[in-house]
Each structure stands twice: as structure tokens, then as C-alpha cells.
Design an enzyme around this catalytic site. Structure first.
Site, PDB file in Angstrom:
ATOM      1  N   PHE A 277     -40.236  54.168  22.546  1.00 60.50           N
ATOM      2  CA  PHE A 277     -40.505  54.340  24.318  1.00 60.50           C
ATOM      3  C   PHE A 277     -41.849  54.708  25.068  1.00 60.50           C
ATOM      4  O   PHE A 277     -41.380  55.848  24.673  1.00 60.50           O
ATOM      5  CB  PHE A 277     -39.190  54.856  24.543  1.00 60.50           C
ATOM      6  CG  PHE A 277     -38.446  54.771  25.806  1.00 60.50           C
ATOM      7  CD1 PHE A 277     -37.812  53.758  26.562  1.00 60.50           C
ATOM      8  CD2 PHE A 277     -39.218  55.455  26.476  1.00 60.50           C
ATOM      9  CE1 PHE A 277     -37.619  53.627  27.836  1.00 60.50           C
ATOM     10  CE2 PHE A 277     -38.675  55.242  28.031  1.00 60.50           C
ATOM     11  CZ  PHE A 277     -38.426  54.703  28.915  1.00 60.50           C
ATOM     12  N   ASP A 364     -20.884  30.829  10.667  1.00 59.57           N
ATOM     13  CA  ASP A 364     -22.544  31.001  10.054  1.00 59.57           C
ATOM     14  C   ASP A 364     -22.981  29.717   9.341  1.00 59.57           C
ATOM     15  O   ASP A 364     -22.264  29.330   8.088  1.00 59.57           O
ATOM     16  CB  ASP A 364     -23.305  32.057   8.984  1.00 59.57           C
ATOM     17  CG  ASP A 364     -24.466  31.984   9.294  1.00 59.57           C
ATOM     18  OD1 ASP A 364     -24.922  31.395   9.817  1.00 59.57           O
ATOM     19  OD2 ASP A 364     -25.077  33.086   8.639  1.00 59.57           O
ATOM     20  N   ARG A 440     -32.304  40.290   5.802  1.00 65.48           N
ATOM     21  CA  ARG A 440     -31.523  39.395   5.477  1.00 65.48           C
ATOM     22  C   ARG A 440     -32.694  38.065   6.039  1.00 65.48           C
ATOM     23  O   ARG A 440     -31.724  36.456   6.436  1.00 65.48           O
ATOM     24  CB  ARG A 440     -30.612  39.403   6.371  1.00 65.48           C
ATOM     25  CG  ARG A 440     -29.114  38.110   5.997  1.00 65.48           C
ATOM     26  CD  ARG A 440     -28.132  38.581   7.077  1.00 65.48           C
ATOM     27  NE  ARG A 440     -26.530  37.621   6.425  1.00 65.48           N
ATOM     28  CZ  ARG A 440     -25.945  36.637   7.090  1.00 65.48           C
ATOM     29  NH1 ARG A 440     -25.945  36.784   8.116  1.00 65.48           N
ATOM     30  NH2 ARG A 440     -25.443  36.380   6.030  1.00 65.48           N
ATOM     31  N   LYS A 473     -18.860  33.540  19.292  1.00 65.70           N
ATOM     32  CA  LYS A 473     -18.740  34.896  18.547  1.00 65.70           C
ATOM     33  C   LYS A 473     -20.582  34.591  18.181  1.00 65.70           C
ATOM     34  O   LYS A 473     -21.199  34.105  17.612  1.00 65.70           O
ATOM     35  CB  LYS A 473     -18.438  34.825  16.989  1.00 65.70           C
ATOM     36  CG  LYS A 473     -18.592  35.783  15.915  1.00 65.70           C
ATOM     37  CD  LYS A 473     -17.666  35.729  13.948  1.00 65.70           C
ATOM     38  CE  LYS A 473     -17.835  37.122  13.503  1.00 65.70           C
ATOM     39  NZ  LYS A 473     -17.500  36.892  11.864  1.00 65.70           N
ATOM     40  N   TRP A 474     -20.535  35.838  19.231  1.00 67.00           N
ATOM     41  CA  TRP A 474     -22.988  36.132  19.143  1.00 67.00           C
ATOM     42  C   TRP A 474     -22.647  36.925  17.363  1.00 67.00           C
ATOM     43  O   TRP A 474     -22.685  38.193  18.258  1.00 67.00           O
ATOM     44  CB  TRP A 474     -22.869  36.481  20.580  1.00 67.00           C
ATOM     45  CG  TRP A 474     -24.218  36.877  20.662  1.00 67.00           C
ATOM     46  CD1 TRP A 474     -25.066  37.896  20.193  1.00 67.00           C
ATOM     47  CD2 TRP A 474     -25.093  35.807  21.618  1.00 67.00           C
ATOM     48  NE1 TRP A 474     -26.397  38.026  20.595  1.00 67.00           N
ATOM     49  CE2 TRP A 474     -26.713  37.234  21.711  1.00 67.00           C
ATOM     50  CE3 TRP A 474     -24.925  35.757  23.111  1.00 67.00           C
ATOM     51  CZ2 TRP A 474     -27.408  36.643  22.644  1.00 67.00           C
ATOM     52  CZ3 TRP A 474     -26.249  34.947  24.007  1.00 67.00           C
ATOM     53  CH2 TRP A 474     -27.267  35.777  23.162  1.00 67.00           C
ATOM     54  N   MET A 476     -25.820  39.221  15.221  1.00 66.57           N
ATOM     55  CA  MET A 476     -26.990  40.109  15.263  1.00 66.57           C
ATOM     56  C   MET A 476     -27.458  39.969  13.466  1.00 66.57           C
ATOM     57  O   MET A 476     -26.460  41.471  13.177  1.00 66.57           O
ATOM     58  CB  MET A 476     -27.225  40.359  16.205  1.00 66.57           C
ATOM     59  CG  MET A 476     -29.059  41.069  17.126  1.00 66.57           C
ATOM     60  SD  MET A 476     -28.846  42.447  15.632  1.00 66.57           S
ATOM     61  CE  MET A 476     -30.275  42.392  16.693  1.00 66.57           C
ATOM     62  N   ASN A 477     -27.821  40.146  12.973  1.00 67.60           N
ATOM     63  CA  ASN A 477     -27.763  40.411  11.146  1.00 67.60           C
ATOM     64  C   ASN A 477     -29.233  41.318  10.817  1.00 67.60           C
ATOM     65  O   ASN A 477     -29.111  41.034   9.432  1.00 67.60           O
ATOM     66  CB  ASN A 477     -27.372  39.304  10.494  1.00 67.60           C
ATOM     67  CG  ASN A 477     -25.559  38.678  10.499  1.00 67.60           C
ATOM     68  OD1 ASN A 477     -25.057  39.746  10.338  1.00 67.60           O
ATOM     69  ND2 ASN A 477     -25.857  37.152  10.814  1.00 67.60           N
ATOM     70  N   ASP A 531     -20.494  48.608  20.963  1.00 71.15           N
ATOM     71  CA  ASP A 531     -20.939  50.313  22.297  1.00 71.15           C
ATOM     72  C   ASP A 531     -20.322  49.263  23.124  1.00 71.15           C
ATOM     73  O   ASP A 531     -19.860  48.029  23.469  1.00 71.15           O
ATOM     74  CB  ASP A 531     -22.184  50.225  21.929  1.00 71.15           C
ATOM     75  CG  ASP A 531     -23.272  48.829  22.635  1.00 71.15           C
ATOM     76  OD1 ASP A 531     -23.060  48.096  23.569  1.00 71.15           O
ATOM     77  OD2 ASP A 531     -24.027  48.673  21.920  1.00 71.15           O
ATOM     78  N   ASP A 545     -17.776  44.588   8.730  1.00 64.98           N
ATOM     79  CA  ASP A 545     -17.434  43.772   8.009  1.00 64.98           C
ATOM     80  C   ASP A 545     -16.569  43.916   6.349  1.00 64.98           C
ATOM     81  O   ASP A 545     -15.569  42.980   6.454  1.00 64.98           O
ATOM     82  CB  ASP A 545     -18.961  43.296   7.512  1.00 64.98           C
ATOM     83  CG  ASP A 545     -19.346  42.099   8.249  1.00 64.98           C
ATOM     84  OD1 ASP A 545     -18.891  41.070   8.692  1.00 64.98           O
ATOM     85  OD2 ASP A 545     -20.465  41.539   7.407  1.00 64.98           O
ATOM     86  N   GLU A 611       3.113  34.538   0.999  1.00 64.48           N
ATOM     87  CA  GLU A 611       1.779  34.604   2.269  1.00 64.48           C
ATOM     88  C   GLU A 611       1.625  33.879   3.061  1.00 64.48           C
ATOM     89  O   GLU A 611       2.031  34.330   4.308  1.00 64.48           O
ATOM     90  CB  GLU A 611       0.326  35.183   1.437  1.00 64.48           C
ATOM     91  CG  GLU A 611       0.573  35.973   0.639  1.00 64.48           C
ATOM     92  CD  GLU A 611      -0.849  36.053  -0.219  1.00 64.48           C
ATOM     93  OE1 GLU A 611      -0.828  37.503  -0.780  1.00 64.48           O
ATOM     94  OE2 GLU A 611      -2.061  35.213  -0.114  1.00 64.48           O
TER      95      GLU A 611
END
Ligand code: DGJ
Length: 725
Positions: A277, A364, A440, A473-474, A476-477, A531, A545, A611
Site C-alpha cells: 500500500f 460455474d 486456478r 452467486k458472485w 472469486m477464486n 467479511d 467449500d 434421503e
């Protein structure tokens, strides 16, 4: 209430149960005096002990200025002039020199709480704010420290702005958001750590003379660490003892530290990580540091948790969704991964509809040429060939089955194998002359470049407008590396990390303006960006996950320490679990997912009839408990993380007339008595019905609720309690 006691030069911020006090020393420095349980008096300057031999000389003798700076408990610390502890502000002048000295200038107290320019922050009515202005007379910069409280909360919100009032550009090397000085005594840190699929495990350690540091340099708040730090008294339990907590309303690199100093005082700070920064603060510009939420509890961790949960539900998460019943969804990720077409999705939707599930989420793999994780990010066009129909037609067919439709996106990324990258290789973050590191198989888009951001916004909006999409569903991988931009000038390369976060916020703000009813769920390789910053935009965040019910006990315990259950993305998945290979009963998976947003993530067409037969009643149980889950007070009764045997939590309605207890026996034990679980938060004099039995509240809280030993590992029980009138 906020007041300034002119006679004693003391500022005092009160909430119902707490007081926060600071004072002006010798008309010059702003020192921290007290934070803790409510105190009536403002005559608290004595706490600073300025008359003691160690400080007396320093305060009144210019010849001992450095001695003073080295020991005063500062409200906002500064670097290079004599305070050798952790600084909040470090500045390089136009002459390339480092050193700041902040002196008290003025203050303002007003009703309300202003928003933070470009940043998420708590909001709401009945707020009061104190702004204290400090100045560096040589650099001609101004720092405005901001403190806000809401009438209905014991939390204290802090942030600050740095103004460059000079005619020269300066550089901020560090601009943290908050500093808290606690005096002597013993403290322990409580922090959340982990890894992918192992997020937010709790850790508790004594604070010593070395720095205890919680940080992320990954450009995201991260799996590994969490923007939360608490200092607690050694005797602090769920119910007793003191806790001072900080939580950062920010989603990028962060830094939080605590350490004991030479006089056994403790300084805790939090803010944007100074590494990576360097902000150019041009003449006339202002820099806004993000918000830190501070919570003090004198009644253990439960009370701290309740303050955070209520604050976030009432003053951070958008009200459109926070108390709304969210659709019970089924997501195809663990069901199909990339291998699906419309026919497969419709078969899942059809079966799901018959069991009370309310929404299908297509994860995805629906765009570009994406059949694996190595292509097409950035090419947000529907792969109709793969689906076998248009998106509009797929959504119509899902809607016709009575289900809503949701879609997965990963807008911040670009695959090297994409049309977008071939056309605009300079749109990826990259260091000149260096091959970018992939993770990834993807790069991060340079969102400081307006045309890249504009293009992605537009293509994402186009997809969302093309069909009746009610949920996003946003994702970020990958972390940010090579955080350099071909767009920004060289003196602003130190801004890339923070600019990425600002652009992400601006993007999500635009998304919600454009689609005000959209239910947004944030996600980052599971829970790498869980967060308060992201919570401001999305009422729910995918927690991990790892969907294994037993692993989730630890992950959800850490997450629920701060965040309301209504925010915690939790699904029932298939067994053996895809991450750990464990088999757990279907009922246990459902009981654990109930402490969250509850949904399914499995191929419902392939699970056993037994089930399938349980799903409708699981959905019903969840819906019957939705008010408790979304609005109640959460109590941590027992922790598998600590006892290695069983887990138990309780949710009590605000009016204390209803409660639900979830008990999970992780490991069975031989030849033991039944358990007595001491509940909390009930009315002592009320009588509660639990199953066929009735108990007085005081008996349940003191003697305990009897639980029969369950047979076998990984067994769960959900017990409802209702007050009998
Ligand atoms: C990571 C997420 O956490 C998963 O749920 C899934 O959406 C995958 N990404 C898809 O790539």
C-alpha cells in the site's frame, strides 16, 4: 451520548453499557483514556497518570518530547517522531522524508452518521458522531478521526480521513483505521485462522512483548486469516469476563496487531495492510480509511457475539433481505461440477420442486467454452450449445416448475484462454516484463482500468437482464498477485490492491442499483471473503467449500462468533463428503446446515429414496425456525473444536418465548450417563415445553436439559423449546 468536558478536556462516548474516553494532553496530543463498562464521570484524566515520575518531565518539558511520545497512549498513533510502537499513520513528504506529528486541532459532535465515500459502512437512524481533527503543522495534513454510535447498540464505529491541505503531493505509507490502547493487565488474543475448506477456526493465545499479528496480503480478507481480533481477559468464557474486539469492514489486505509495551500497556490496531500500500495523496485530496467496528463486552464472548449480530442485522446488511425469508436453494456444483446441460439441470429442478425446494442455482460452467476451470472467465456469453437452449428458455422452464433461478458469476477474473484476454492482455494485473502468476488457471482483471470494469459490468448486466434471474452467486477464486497495473502511472502502483477493492464495491453497488430485488450471495473459493465489507452488499456469503457436517461445526462456530446465522451460506451435500470423504447421516447434515441459509448441493436425482423422503420435512423444520435463525440470540453452549466430542448451540427468540437447541454428538462414548446441557438466555420463571416434557427456565439454565445418549458417531438432535403460557 457523546460529550466534551471542556474543563477536563475529555471526550466521552457512551452507549447503554459502555464508555469510551479520550483526552487532550497539554492542549496538544489526543490520548486514549478508557474503554470499558459504562462510567458516569468525565473527570477521568487522572487515568493517564501524567503526574507520575515517568511522565511528569515529559509532559511539561520540551526537552523530553520524545520520551513523552514514546509512552503516551495515543488515540491515533503516528510514525517517525518518537512513538516507537505500531503506528497508524506513516507519511512520506514531497521531499521524500518520513515523519508525522499529529496534534489536536478541533472537534465536532453531531447527530447522524455520514457514509464513507466509496466504502461499505454501518448505517441507520438514531446515530451520533464525534469527529476529532488532528493536524500535522509541518506537512499541512489533517486527520479527522470519526466515532459513531447507534442508540440501540453497544458497538462503536471508527474510521478516519486524511486530508492533504498543502500544495505538495504526499504519500501515505500506512493509514490504519483504528487504534486502541489498553493499560496494564493480562490479555489473550482471540482470532480466526485457517485455510481453504478450513476457514475461521478459533485460536486463543496470551499477548506478550512480541507482536501478535493477524493479516492478509492476498488482496482478499482470505481463508488463512480474518479481519477480526479480540483481546480478552484470561478468565473470559462464553458467559463471563471481558472482551475488546475489532472487526474490519473491508474485503482486501488488512493488518491487525496487538502487543504489550515496555510499561505493560497494550496497543491494538487495525486497518489496511501497509505492505503493498502506498497512496498518493495529491495536494487537496482526501483519503478515506475503512470502518472498524469495536465491541466491548463485560459478559464474555456470547455478549460480544450478540452485539455484532444485532449491529450487522440492523445496521450493515441491507434491509431488503436481512429479515426476509430466503428461498431454500439447490445448487448444482457438487452435483455435476462442469458436466451439465439444461436437461440435467431441469431433472434436478423437477425433483427438487417435489420436495419443497424453492430455487435452482446454476453454478460455474455455463458461459464461453468452459468445461473445466481453465478457460473463458471474462467471456460472459451463454454457451447455448452446451446448455442445449437459451438461458431465457432454461429459466422459463425452471420457473414453470415453480422454482426461482439463480446463476454463478466470477466477474473479477480473466482466463488466459479467453477471447477477452486475447483481445486485451493488458487488462490483467501484471508486472512489466514478468510473466503473471496463474492460480486456478486465471489472472485477476485490472479493475483500476475503467474500460475493463465498464466492459465487465455491461456484459454481466446483459446476462442478468436476459432472463428472470433472481439470485447471483458472485465468486472469486484466487488471491491477487502481480498487483501492478498497465493503466496507473508509476507513482500510483501502490494503490492497486485498494483500488481493486474500491472497484469491487462500486461494481456491487451498481449491480444492486440496477437489480434492487436481486438476492446476492458472495463467495470466494468458499469463504475467503467472508467479511463485513461484503456483507454490506450481500445478505449471505458462502461459508466454505467444505460441506462436511463435522468440519462445518468448527467453521460455523468461528463464523458465528461475529456474523449472524442469516449470513452464513450452508448446504446439505452428498456423502461420502467430496472434501473429506466422511459419511454422516443425512439428518445431521441438515441439522448443521440449519444454522445458516440452508440449501442443498447434491444430485437430488441420485440420492436414495430414504434421503429424498426426508427433504420436505427438513425444509419444513428450517422454515418453522426461520424467525429464530434470522432474528434470535445465538448462544454457544459447547464446542467440538475445544472438547473433541460434541457441539451444541442454542438460539433464543428476542422475547425469550422460543428457543431451538442443536446438539451434535461427534464421537459416541461407552458406558456414560445421559448428558445435562445447561442452556442460557431463557426466562428463569417461565415454563418451557421441550418434546413431551416441561421444565422451568431456571432449571434448564442451572441444572440443564437432559439429553439421551445418541447411538453412533456424527448423530444430531434438534430440540425446540416453547414457553407454556
Ligand atoms: C468456488 C466456490 O466456492 C464453489 O462453490 C463453486 O462455485 C466453484 N468455485 C465454482 O468454480
Amino acid at each position: 451520548m457523546i460529550q466534551f468536558d471542556r474543563e477536563h478536556q475529555v471526550f466521552k462516548i457512551d452507549t447503554k453499557n459502555t464508555s469510551y474516553v479520550m483526552g487532550v494532553v497539554s492542549g496538544r496530543y489526543l490520548a486514549h483514556i478508557y474503554y470499558g463498562k459504562y462510567i458516569e464521570s468525565t473527570d477521568l484524566g487522572y487515568v493517564l497518570d501524567l503526574d507520575s515520575s515517568s511522565l511528569q518531565d515529559a509532559v511539561f518539558n520540551e526537552g523530553e518530547k520524545v520520551t513523552l511520545l514514546d509512552r503516551l497512549p495515543f488515540e491515533y498513533s503516528f510514525a517517525g517522531t518518537g512513538d516507537f510502537r505500531q503506528s497508524c499513520l506513516a507519511v512520506t513528504s514531497s521531499a521524500g522524508q518520513q515523519g508525522v506529528e499529529l496534534v489536536y486541532d478541533s472537534y465536532e459532535i453531531f447527530k447522524g452518521k455520514p457514509g464513507l465515500d466509496g466504502l461499505p459502512a454501518t448505517f441507520g437512524d438514531n446515530a451520533e458522531t464525534l469527529e476529532v481533527t488532528l493536524r500535522d503543522e509541518v506537512l499541512n495534513i489533517r486527520v479527522v478521526l470519526s466515532y459513531s454510535v447507534f442508540a440501540d447498540s453497544d458497538a462503536l464505529m471508527r474510521s478516519c480521513r486524511v486530508f492533504n491541505d498543502s500544495t505538495e503531493d504526499v504519500y501515505l505509507d500506512c493509514a490504519l483505521s483504528a487504534c486502541l490502547e489498553l493499560g496494564g493487565g493480562e490479555y489473550q488474543t482471540v482470532a480466526l485462522h485457517g485455510s481453504w475448506a478450513r476457514e475461521r477456526h478459533m485460536e486463543r493465545l496470551p499477548v506478550g512483548f512480541g507482536t501478535y499479528l493477524v493479516e492478509s496480503r492476498r488482496g482478499i480478507s482470505s481463508h488463512q486469516s480474518h479481519p477480526f481480533l479480540a483481546l480478552v481477559s484470561p478468565d473470559c468464557t462464553q458467559e463471563h469476563g471481558e472482551a475488546y474486539a475489532m472487526n474490519f469492514v473491508y474485503s482486501g489486505n488488512f493488518f491487525a496487531s496487538a502487543r504489550k509495551d515496555q510499561f505493560e500497556g497494550h496497543r491494538m490496531v487495525m486497518g489496511i495492510h501497509p505492505d503493498g500500500f502506498r497512496w498518493k495523496l495529491a495536494a487537496g485530496d482526501v483519503f478515506q480509511a475503512p470502518e472498524v467496528v469495536m465491541v466491548y463486552s463485560d459478559a464474555g464472548l456470547d455478549r460480544m457475539t450478540h452485539i455484532f449480530h444485532d449491529l450487522y442485522r440492523n445496521h450493515l446488511i441491507r434491509q431488503r433481505w436481512v429479515y426476509q425469508k430466503r428461498p431454500v436453494l439447490i445448487n448444482n456444483w457438487e452435483a455435476t461440477y462442469f458436466d451439465f446441460d439444461a436437461r440435467k439441470l431441469l431433472s434436478i429442478a423437477k425433483e427438487a420442486a417435489g420436495h419443497g425446494i424453492e430455487m435452482l442455482v446454476m453454478d460455474d460452467g455455463w458461459f464461453g467454452r468452459r468445461d473445466r476451470d481453465d478457460s473463458s472467465l471474462g467471456d460472459w456469453t451463454v454457451n447455448e450449445e452446451k446448455l442445449g437452449c437459451s438461458l431465457k428458455s432454461l429459466v422459463e422452464q425452471v420457473n414453470a416448475l415453480g422454482l426461482k433461478f439463480g446463476i454463478w458469476l466470477e466477474p473479477e477474473m480473466i482466463s488466459p484462454d479467453s477471447s477477452l484476454y486475447r483481445e486485451h492482455p493488458d487488462w490483467a494485473l501484471q508486472i512489466q516484463g514478468r510473466e503473471g502468476g496463474q492460480a486456478r488457471n486465471q489472472y485477476v482483471l485490472d479493475f483500476s482500468r475503467p474500460e475493463a470494469l465498464g466492459y465487465i459490468c455491461q456484459s454481466v448486466f446483459q446476462v442478468l437482464k436476459s432472463a428472470n434471474i433472481e439470485y447471483v452467486k458472485w465468486d472469486m477464486n484466487r488471491p491477487l498477485t502481480d498487483a501492478a497495473s498497465t493503466y496507473l502511472p508509476k507513482e500510483q502502483q501502490g494503490e492497486v490492491f485498494h483500488r481493486h477493492v474500491l472497484a469491487l464495491y462500486a461494481f456491487q453497488e451498481r449491480l444492486l442499483e440496477e437489480f434492487p430485488d436481486l438476492l446476492l450471495e458472495n463467495c470466494a473459493s468458499g469463504g475467503a471473503r467472508f467479511d463485513p465489507g461484503m456483507l454490506y452488499y450481500s445478505p449471505q456469503i458462502w461459508c466454505s467449500d467444505d460441506t462436511d457436517a463435522i468440519e462445518r461445526l468448527k467453521i460455523q462456530e468461528g463464523t458465528a462468533l461475529i456474523y449472524p446465522l442469516s449470513a452464513i451460506g450452508a448446504h446439505v451435500s452428498d456423502c461420502p463428503n467430496h472434501i473429506v470423504g466422511r459419511n454422516t447421516p443425512f439428518a445431521t447434515r441438515s441439522a448443521v446446515a440449519m444454522a445458516g441459509t440452508f440449501g442443498y448441493e447434491l444430485d437430488i436425482t441420485k440420492i436414495s429414496e430414504k434421503e429424498k423422503g426426508q427433504i420436505a420435512s427438513q425444509v419444513k423444520t428450517y422454515q418453522e425456525n426461520i424467525d429464530l435463525i434470522q432474528q434470535g440470540d445465538y448462544y454457544r453452549i459447547a464446542s467440538y473444536q475445544r472438547n473433541n466430542l460434541y457441539d451444541c448451540y442454542e438460539i433464543v427468540s428476542k422475547d425469550q418465548t422460543k428457543a431451538v437447541v442443536v446438539f451434535v454428538q461427534v464421537l459416541a462414548e461407552a458406558n456414560m450417563h445421559n448428558r445435562l446441557i445447561r442452556l442460557r438466555g431463557l426466562k428463569p420463571e417461565a415454563v418451557y415445553q421441550a418434546g413431551g416434557n416441561c421444565y422451568r427456565g431456571d432449571a434448564l439454565m442451572q441444572a440443564g436439559l437432559p439429553l439421551k445418549r445418541l447411538r453412533g458417531d456424527f448423530q444430531a438432535e434438534v430440540i425446540s423449546l416453547v414457553e407454556r403460557k
